[in-house]
Enzyme design. Structure first.
Site, short mmCIF file in Angstrom:
data_model
loop_
_atom_site.label_atom_id
_atom_site.label_comp_id
_atom_site.label_asym_id
_atom_site.label_seq_id
_atom_site.Cartn_x
_atom_site.Cartn_y
_atom_site.Cartn_z
CG ASP A 176 49.29 -105.31 -21.45
OD1 ASP A 176 49.53 -106.53 -21.41
OD2 ASP A 176 50.07 -104.50 -21.99
CG HIS A 232 47.95 -115.16 -17.81
ND1 HIS A 232 47.96 -113.88 -18.32
CD2 HIS A 232 48.94 -115.82 -18.47
CE1 HIS A 232 48.89 -113.77 -19.25
NE2 HIS A 232 49.51 -114.94 -19.35
CG LEU A 277 28.13 -105.95 -17.40
CD1 LEU A 277 28.39 -104.51 -17.80
CD2 LEU A 277 29.18 -106.41 -16.38
C1 IPE Z 1 46.93 -107.04 -25.70
O1 IPE Z 1 47.98 -107.23 -24.88
C2 IPE Z 1 46.09 -108.26 -25.67
C3 IPE Z 1 45.47 -108.58 -24.40
C4 IPE Z 1 45.47 -107.85 -23.31
C5 IPE Z 1 44.78 -109.81 -24.40
P1 IPE Z 1 49.41 -107.66 -25.41
O2 IPE Z 1 50.29 -107.67 -24.23
O3 IPE Z 1 49.31 -108.90 -26.18
O4 IPE Z 1 49.75 -106.47 -26.39
P2 IPE Z 1 51.13 -106.03 -27.02
O5 IPE Z 1 51.61 -107.18 -27.81
O6 IPE Z 1 52.02 -105.69 -25.91
O7 IPE Z 1 50.76 -104.84 -27.86
C1 IPE Z 2 47.71 -109.38 -20.59
O1 IPE Z 2 48.86 -109.51 -19.85
C2 IPE Z 2 46.97 -110.67 -20.69
C3 IPE Z 2 47.14 -111.34 -21.97
C4 IPE Z 2 47.73 -110.90 -23.02
C5 IPE Z 2 46.59 -112.65 -22.06
P1 IPE Z 2 50.21 -109.88 -20.54
O2 IPE Z 2 50.41 -111.34 -20.47
O3 IPE Z 2 50.33 -109.27 -21.89
O4 IPE Z 2 51.22 -109.17 -19.56
P2 IPE Z 2 52.54 -108.41 -19.96
O5 IPE Z 2 52.14 -107.30 -20.87
O6 IPE Z 2 53.43 -109.40 -20.60
O7 IPE Z 2 53.03 -107.93 -18.65
MG MG Z 3 51.10 -107.41 -22.56
#
Ligand code: IPE
Ligand code: IPE
Ligand code: MG
Length: 578
Positions: free
Chosen positions: A349, A366, A458
């Site tokens: 995240d 991303h 893995l």
């Molecule tokens: C969780 O992250 C999903 C992924 C890392 C793919 P999110 O950024 O979507 O989670 P919330 O919504 O903050 O809990």
């Molecule tokens: C996690 O990073 C990746 C995905 C959910 C695809 P985020 O896109 O949720 O990044 P933040 O949490 O908004 O910074």
């Molecule tokens: Mg996020």
């Protein structure tokens, strides 16, 4: 069979034998519908177990295991076709042509797909799936409608009538008249219509356009043979209700002989490459080292000692490479095999915030996150981790702007298309639903999954369009279906049985769950598998991490005392755990 290249015939016979076994178990007159369905379930469960072991004691299953492993086929299609066949045990009533077609396709398409994959893997370029080829699904309907007509007398004997009820009604034919084998003028008109319809469906003008010339011969010959069968149906008249119409050997030979001659010459011009037998499949030695067969399982540094043994599999003709070292020169920590987590799951995240803080669009985050992930995978290989599971897109992430979502999918496709990770001893698994995902993404995920399935380093599970609750609901649905079918009794439902009905039953329990980005929540990730996971939260955004953070997380984990509900031990020193 005679038209296939000789090197592919054993595989075709193996697939045919599997299909035939399924049909025979369901069509047998031994036992009631529930017993017959249960017999097929036992057979497919045994096949699933054999595929995991890499061998079998049963000759048909051994042939299927060898074929699937040797050619890197995806057995999912086979299992889902058996699921449809199993439902046929109690007989089937189809109301409309749409229902009829969808039943025909779910029973037959995957077998046609397996044959196409075999040809493609052997070097006969057939890059499009059958369902992407205009007219193929209809052609398949035409073959099956011909079969339905030819099989009418045997089906009626069993009380089965596999013509849509709406079609019977349209011709004013009462089902009981057909089942009672009364040849009425209405029934004759209906058979005439069905024959004409089958003929029309078989004659798909664009079917062989753009197809490799030899498979085109195969399809044209099949069309010819099925037309001959339809002529035999027409000649039968009223006898169709009592005797299977037969194509004379002469008529059959007239179609087949020139086709065999043409195919034999054509195959000589096409180089066919057949992979060697899968390790163990024919010798009876079980492939113990296959990941997913047990928990934990680290042998220290399996990634670097090159004993992966995956060379020679389809798609894996090149030997697997050792992991790339970190650019800083950092070396992996030595982790005691007994304290090594078997399964590390990661909520990666913070990509969006990382990008925003740098004045970049979120999708740049991303892209940077994908680079970080690559490094983590190399780091996991370096310490000999068994399972790494990464949350890449949740079912809740559809709430994001469409532009961000489509850019994210594009990045994923590009990453998966790259050989960079897959030249190493990585077995990719995909957890999640295909619904609404771009076709290219589904295809590349499935392709990587298929072609790396025999890797033993893995297991890297990518959760794309994954939702933990959806997965639990799917398992519950599967159990309910099995209960209704009489395969299990509600009282049998245990944690173990539940876990076996999850969409990915091979995924072991999570030992260490790591979330980056500073939030302390699970966000619907692996609720079943993580119920006893050790949690590890770090503040850095995902694009900022590298393998050294993974190693730190794993090292911290080795110092944790996992009691799993037991009373604390008096001596928490790791040495005492040996
Ligand atoms: C969780 O992250 C999903 C992924 C890392 C793919 P999110 O950024 O979507 O989670 P919330 O919504 O903050 O809990
Ligand atoms: C996690 O990073 C990746 C995905 C959910 C695809 P985020 O896109 O949720 O990044 P933040 O949490 O908004 O910074
Ligand atoms: Mg996020």
């Amino acid at each position: 069979m005679a038209l296939m290249p000789p090197a592919l015939r054993p595989a075709c016979w193996a697939l045919w034998a599997a299909l035939r076994t399924g049909d025979d178990l369901i069509d047998s007159t031994d036992g009631d519908a529930t017993e017959r369905a249960a017999r097929l379930s036992r057979w497919t469960d045994a096949l699933e177990a054999d595929l995991r072991r890499g061998t079998s004691d049963d000759p048909v299953r051994l042939a299927v295991v060898d074929t699937v492993l040797r050619w890197g086929l995806d057995p999912e299609g086979i299992f889902s076709s058996f699921d449809t066949v199993r439902e046929d045990a109690a007989g089937r009533r189809l109301e409309t042509w749409a229902e009829w077609s969808s039943w025909v396709r779910s029973t037959n398409m995957s077998w046609a797909e397996q044959c196409r994959t075999l040809l493609d893997r052997a070097g006969v370029a057939m890059p499009l799936r059958w369902e992407q080829i205009e007219g193929f699904s209809r052609f398949l309907d035409g073959m099956y409608l011909t079969d339905t007509l030819v099989d009418l007398p045997t089906d009626l004997e069993r009380g089965d009538l596999l013509v849509p009820m709406a079609e019977l009604a349209r011709f004013d034919v009462a089902p009981d008249d057909v089942l009672g084998r009364r040849w009425t003028p209405e029934l004759r008109a209906l058979v005439g219509e069905l024959t004409a319809r089958a003929r029309g469906w078989l004659d798909q003008p664009g079917l062989t356009a753009g197809l490799h010339p030899v498979p085109a011969i195969l399809l044209r010959t099949t069309t010819g043979l099925f037309h001959a069968r339809l002529r035999a149906v027409e000649r039968s008249g009223a006898a169709l209700l009592r005797r299977t119409p037969r194509v004379s050997a002469v008529a059959q030979w007239r179609v087949l002989a020139p086709a065999r001659a043409r195919a034999a010459v054509a195959w000589r011009l096409v180089p066919i490459s057949a992979p060697p037998p899968a390790a163990g499949a024919l010798t009876g030695a079980s492939a113990e080292a296959r990941p997913g067969s047990g928990r934990g399982g680290s042998d220290g540094h399996s990634g670097t000692d090159g004993h992966g043994g995956t060379a020679g599999r389809p798609g894996g003709a090149r030997p697997v490479l050792p992991p790339k070292p970190h650019p800083s020169g950092a070396r992996p920590p030595l982790i005691d095999a007994d304290r090594m987590p078997g399964h590390v799951a990661v909520i990666a995240d913070g990509n969006g915030r990382w990008a925003t803080e740098r004045g970049l669009p979120r999708h740049e985050g991303h892209r940077a996150g994908a680079a970080a992930l690559r490094d983590i995978v190399h780091g996991a290989l370096e310490i000999g981790l068994g399972h790494l599971t990464v949350y890449a897109f949740s079912t809740e992430n559809w709430r994001r702007p469409a532009g961000e979502v489509s850019e994210l999918f594009r990045t994923m496709c590009a990453e998966l298309a790259e050989d960079e990770l897959f030249d190493h001893d990585v077995r990719l698994c995909w957890a999640g639903r295909p619904d609404n995902l771009p076709t290219e993404l589904v295809e590349v995920l499935e392709h990587r999954q298929r072609t790396t399935q025999d890797r033993s380093g893995l297991t890297f599970t990518l959760c794309v369009n994954y939702g933990g609750r959806a997965e639990l609901a799917d398992a519950a649905g599967e159990l309910a279906r099995a209960a209704v079918a009489g395969e299990i009794a509600p009282a049998q439902v245990s944690e173990h049985l539940f876990a076996r009905h999850l969409p990915r039953p091979q995924l072991p329990d999570v030992d260490l769950l790591w979330r980056t980005g500073g939030d302390h929540r699970i966000s619907n990730f692996l609720p079943w598998q993580s119920s006893y996971a050790e949690l590890h939260f770090t503040d850095e955004y995902w694009p900022q991490v590298d393998r050294r953070d993974l190693w730190r997380a794993v090292t911290a984990y080795t110092a944790r005392q996992r009691r799993l509900g037991a009373a604390p031990t008096t001596e928490p020193e790791p040495a005492e755990q040996h």
